[in-house]
Design a protein around this motif. Structure first.
Motif, PDB file in Angstrom:
ATOM      1  N   GLU A   1      -4.631  13.022   0.150  1.00 51.14           N
ATOM      2  CA  GLU A   1      -3.605  14.078   0.128  1.00 51.14           C
ATOM      3  C   GLU A   1      -3.069  14.327   1.533  1.00 51.14           C
ATOM      4  OE1 GLU A   1      -2.109  15.584  -2.337  1.00 51.14           O
ATOM      5  OE2 GLU A   1      -3.375  14.942  -3.998  1.00 51.14           O
ATOM      6  N   GLN A   2      -3.962  14.331   2.514  1.00 54.03           N
ATOM      7  CA  GLN A   2      -3.519  14.499   3.893  1.00 54.03           C
ATOM      8  C   GLN A   2      -2.632  13.319   4.311  1.00 54.03           C
ATOM      9  OE1 GLN A   2      -7.311  14.832   5.849  1.00 54.03           O
ATOM     10  NE2 GLN A   2      -7.496  17.023   5.389  1.00 54.03           N
ATOM     11  N   LEU A   3      -3.001  12.128   3.896  1.00 58.35           N
ATOM     12  CA  LEU A   3      -2.213  10.948   4.197  1.00 58.35           C
ATOM     13  C   LEU A   3      -0.851  10.999   3.510  1.00 58.35           C
ATOM     14  CD1 LEU A   3      -2.069   8.225   5.608  1.00 58.35           C
ATOM     15  CD2 LEU A   3      -3.240   7.219   3.634  1.00 58.35           C
ATOM     16  N   ALA A   4      -0.796  11.549   2.303  1.00 54.23           N
ATOM     17  CA  ALA A   4       0.476  11.677   1.584  1.00 54.23           C
ATOM     18  C   ALA A   4       1.441  12.565   2.369  1.00 54.23           C
ATOM     19  CB  ALA A   4       0.246  12.239   0.181  1.00 54.23           C
ATOM     20  N   ASP A   5       0.926  13.627   2.976  1.00 52.26           N
ATOM     21  CA  ASP A   5       1.782  14.488   3.802  1.00 52.26           C
ATOM     22  C   ASP A   5       2.338  13.712   4.991  1.00 52.26           C
ATOM     23  OD1 ASP A   5       1.210  16.615   2.108  1.00 52.26           O
ATOM     24  OD2 ASP A   5      -0.350  17.428   3.414  1.00 52.26           O
TER      25      ASP A   5
ATOM     26  N   LYS B   1       0.795  -1.230   0.000  1.00 54.27           N
ATOM     27  CA  LYS B   1       0.000   0.000   0.000  1.00 54.27           C
ATOM     28  C   LYS B   1       0.828   1.281   0.000  1.00 54.27           C
ATOM     29  CE  LYS B   1      -4.336  -1.789   1.735  1.00 54.27           C
ATOM     30  NZ  LYS B   1      -5.306  -1.757   2.842  1.00 54.27           N
ATOM     31  N   PRO B   2       1.898   1.388   0.787  1.00 48.75           N
ATOM     32  CA  PRO B   2       2.686   2.626   0.705  1.00 48.75           C
ATOM     33  C   PRO B   2       3.221   2.893  -0.702  1.00 48.75           C
ATOM     34  CG  PRO B   2       3.227   1.448   2.716  1.00 48.75           C
ATOM     35  CD  PRO B   2       2.366   0.527   1.887  1.00 48.75           C
ATOM     36  N   SER B   3       3.667   1.838  -1.388  1.00 46.68           N
ATOM     37  CA  SER B   3       4.173   2.012  -2.754  1.00 46.68           C
ATOM     38  C   SER B   3       3.065   2.397  -3.721  1.00 46.68           C
ATOM     39  CB  SER B   3       4.857   0.729  -3.229  1.00 46.68           C
ATOM     40  OG  SER B   3       5.951   0.419  -2.407  1.00 46.68           O
ATOM     41  N   ILE B   4       1.896   1.809  -3.552  1.00 40.97           N
ATOM     42  CA  ILE B   4       0.751   2.157  -4.399  1.00 40.97           C
ATOM     43  C   ILE B   4       0.383   3.627  -4.188  1.00 40.97           C
ATOM     44  CG2 ILE B   4      -1.715   1.758  -4.777  1.00 40.97           C
ATOM     45  CD1 ILE B   4      -1.143  -1.223  -3.973  1.00 40.97           C
ATOM     46  N   LEU B   5       0.290   4.035  -2.942  1.00 39.82           N
ATOM     47  CA  LEU B   5      -0.054   5.430  -2.636  1.00 39.82           C
ATOM     48  C   LEU B   5       0.998   6.397  -3.166  1.00 39.82           C
ATOM     49  CD1 LEU B   5      -1.498   4.926   0.934  1.00 39.82           C
ATOM     50  CD2 LEU B   5      -2.761   5.740  -1.068  1.00 39.82           C
TER      51      LEU B   5
END
Length: 128
Positions: free
Chosen positions: A104-108, A46-50
């Motif tokens: 987007e908040q999670l990406a930060d 999941k981190p790589s997908i995101l």
């Protein structure tokens, strides 16, 4: 009649799931916001997908190449889970995934985790 063998998908309390593949959150997820957040991004891929979606590679084929080693079945399952969790959504043409506001908040947050992880690895390598 075909049986749906897809695993259930989590959704965040207070957010409407993006599909009908959701299941109720467990007690720990409902009572611990950190555990809830980790549950959304947990898993090998999941981190790589995101990251791929955040960097503009949101088409299925692009994600398949971005996340080397992931099977089609696993990629599809994780994309469904991330949609159900409300952090990604399909575009209007259904060909490309994009981050939602929550995504987007999670990406930060993931950028901050990347910074922390890099510093932690340097510290650990220095101690060896």
């Amino acid at each position: 009649m075909a049986v749906d063998r897809r695993p259930p998908v989590r959704h965040i309390a207070g957010m409407e799931p993006q599909s009908d593949h959701s299941r109720p959150l467990g007690l720990l997820e409902r009572t611990c916001p950190v555990r809830t957040a980790i549950g959304v991004i947990s898993g090998k891929w999941k981190p790589s997908i995101l990251r791929g979606i955040h960097e503009g590679r949101g088409r299925y084929g692009e994600l398949r190449r971005e996340v080397a080693g992931i099977s089609d079945q696993t990629l599809t399952r994780h994309l469904r889970e991330l949609c159900a969790d409300g952090v990604i959504a399909r575009g209007v043409d259904d060909a490309q995934y994009r981050l939602t506001v929550q995504g987007e908040q999670l990406a930060d947050i993931m950028d901050a985790l990347d910074t922390w992880g890099t510093a932690y690895l340097q510290l650990r390598r220095g101690a060896e």
